[in-house]
Motif scaffolding. Sequence first.
Motif, short mmCIF file in Angstrom:
data_model
loop_
_atom_site.label_atom_id
_atom_site.label_comp_id
_atom_site.label_asym_id
_atom_site.label_seq_id
_atom_site.Cartn_x
_atom_site.Cartn_y
_atom_site.Cartn_z
N LEU A 75 22.28 27.85 74.78
CA LEU A 75 21.66 26.44 74.17
C LEU A 75 21.92 25.15 74.96
O LEU A 75 21.60 24.06 74.66
N VAL A 116 27.44 42.03 65.97
CA VAL A 116 26.12 41.00 66.30
C VAL A 116 26.30 41.00 67.77
O VAL A 116 27.15 39.84 68.08
N GLU A 176 22.63 37.52 60.46
CA GLU A 176 23.01 38.94 60.38
C GLU A 176 24.50 39.46 61.07
O GLU A 176 25.00 39.77 60.37
N LEU A 177 25.20 38.13 61.63
CA LEU A 177 25.83 38.03 61.79
C LEU A 177 27.22 37.74 60.38
O LEU A 177 27.99 38.07 60.49
N ARG A 209 30.20 29.08 64.25
CA ARG A 209 30.20 29.94 64.35
C ARG A 209 32.45 30.06 64.58
O ARG A 209 32.85 31.01 63.68
N LYS A 224 27.57 40.89 58.62
CA LYS A 224 28.49 41.46 58.24
C LYS A 224 29.93 41.53 58.20
O LYS A 224 30.78 41.84 57.70
N PRO A 232 23.16 32.12 72.37
CA PRO A 232 22.97 31.03 71.86
C PRO A 232 24.00 29.93 73.42
O PRO A 232 24.38 28.31 73.10
N LEU A 272 26.34 38.01 70.12
CA LEU A 272 25.68 36.72 69.83
C LEU A 272 25.51 35.69 70.48
O LEU A 272 26.15 34.58 70.47
N LEU A 290 20.43 35.33 64.18
CA LEU A 290 21.10 35.83 64.94
C LEU A 290 22.58 35.57 63.51
O LEU A 290 22.88 35.99 63.26
N MET A 291 22.61 34.56 63.56
CA MET A 291 23.53 34.10 62.78
C MET A 291 23.86 34.95 61.51
O MET A 291 24.09 35.24 60.50
N THR A 346 18.61 30.79 67.20
CA THR A 346 20.02 30.98 66.64
C THR A 346 20.27 31.46 65.23
O THR A 346 21.34 32.26 64.99
#
Lengths: 277, 269
Positions: free
Chosen positions: A10, A2, B173-174, B140, B177, A7, A4, B170-171, B167
């Motif tokens: 941010l 994905v 989906e991450l 992450r 995976k 962020p 990412l 998105l996290m 955020t």
Amino acid sequence: MVDLSAPAALSVPAAASRPGLRRLPLGLVLGLGTFVAVLCLWVLASAQGWASPVFLPAPARVWAALVRVATEGYANATLWGHMGASLWRVFAALVFTMLIGVPVGLIIATSRIGRGILDPLVEFIRPLPPLAYLPLIIIWCGIGEPSKVLVIGIAMLAPIVISTVSGARAASESQIRAAQAFGATRVQLVREVMLPAALPSIFTGMRIALGAGWTTLVAAELVAATRGLGYMIQSAAQFLVTDMVIAGILVISALATLSELALRLTERRFLPWIGKS
Amino acid sequence: MSVLSLSRVSLHYGTSSAPVLQDLSLDLRRGEFVSVIGRSGSGKTSLLNLAAGFVSPSTGTVRVDGRAVTGPGPDRAVVFQDDALYPWRRVEDNVALPLKLAGVGRDERLARARDWLAAVGLEGQGAKHVWQLSGGQRQRVGIARALASEPEFLLMDEPLGALDAMTRDLMHELLLKLWQRSHAGAMLITHSVEEALFLSTSVLVLAPDPGRVVLQERFSFGRRFLAGEDPRALKSEPAFIAARERLLAAIYMKEASRMKKQGHMKEVG
């Protein structure tokens, strides 16, 4: 994977912080101002004859004494000889005390048994005035160089140990648990988490210890020294050479300031993460 | 297939008579994703601490493949709410730490750390300092570090709690995976019902006083996302919304009756 990268946007903008440019010179200006004011008062006092030159020699005479000891020497050695001897003693004491104090602090912080055994010893040594244990050290270790280093080192021990103990507790519970979950042994936990977490505090301890070391210097050089700034001051004092006493005090003060600055620079260079997480 | 099983565990802290958790059983197999939700004080974090081995149960057992758990270990990696990174190590050295502790050589552990950083979308950021990253990036790194040790189980204690909503999406989906790639059994402690629903193969609802399971249900939204379905379409399905309401009802059940008893409901609405 994905994407990412979003962020990254941010992160907090730094615009809210106050302009640092204006604050540093203010402190500097005030500090220099105080220094100049004291100097002016001193010049005035000696010019007006408010005190006898034996008690308060003029700044020019102190400067002359400084030049005299730097070029011709005073009390068996030149200024550089005295400075070298004193610097060696203070920094040798610092190195030895670190080698003993940091491990002792880590043991106190991590082991209940170690704490029970070592903590009372540290607490016993902590409040002792150097002049009180000086005779004992001389009886035990003689009048040579080791006893001088030892006297300074003992004065440095408590700040190093106490700062290490409190620093080792700076690691957060989750930082410690994370390492444990990755299979860290006790030794690995201390080496990888507790010691690095303690470094900022240990640096503070070193700065306090250096202060204590310079404070103890004169006591350490009280007996059977042939050179050293403390010895130089005492020799001058015995003959009421007040200008040389003041010159010695100023040199000690300058050296202490320089070593403090060096420590701060080292801290900034090697521990850039202080105050950041 | 490895399994982390808590059987009939209870947990008391100190001498207090009220148990934090009572008679709780849970099996976490590799390839599963179990989320634990519940109000504050329902013992969610205590459950994770038991599974990780940070605390021992007062009664009952915690086992991995039949072996009793006596403490934390590299088979069960943990991701913390505060990222628990080490600011004195650079980003890639943080990720490489579990490998260093396991005795992997410097070149290999750094190469593997960089692989995991790439897997969490932080390729080329390894040489940065931890404090140069945003909150989401740091979290992450924490996840990459946990996965770098190639654990059997990945235990996560509200890792996304401090992140903003976008955020978090998105996290999610991450995380799915990464979970698929690592084949680990995942346990996620969370406050967010939607997060639990979207990610998990199984959701546990805990109720407080004493902490216990009041609902356990299996879901497949996460697997369907991994199979290629659109996440927003999944989250607006009637089945998703109905499941969300069921879980919310289970979470607030006792609270609602208690407040009604005390007459607070009238004031509230």
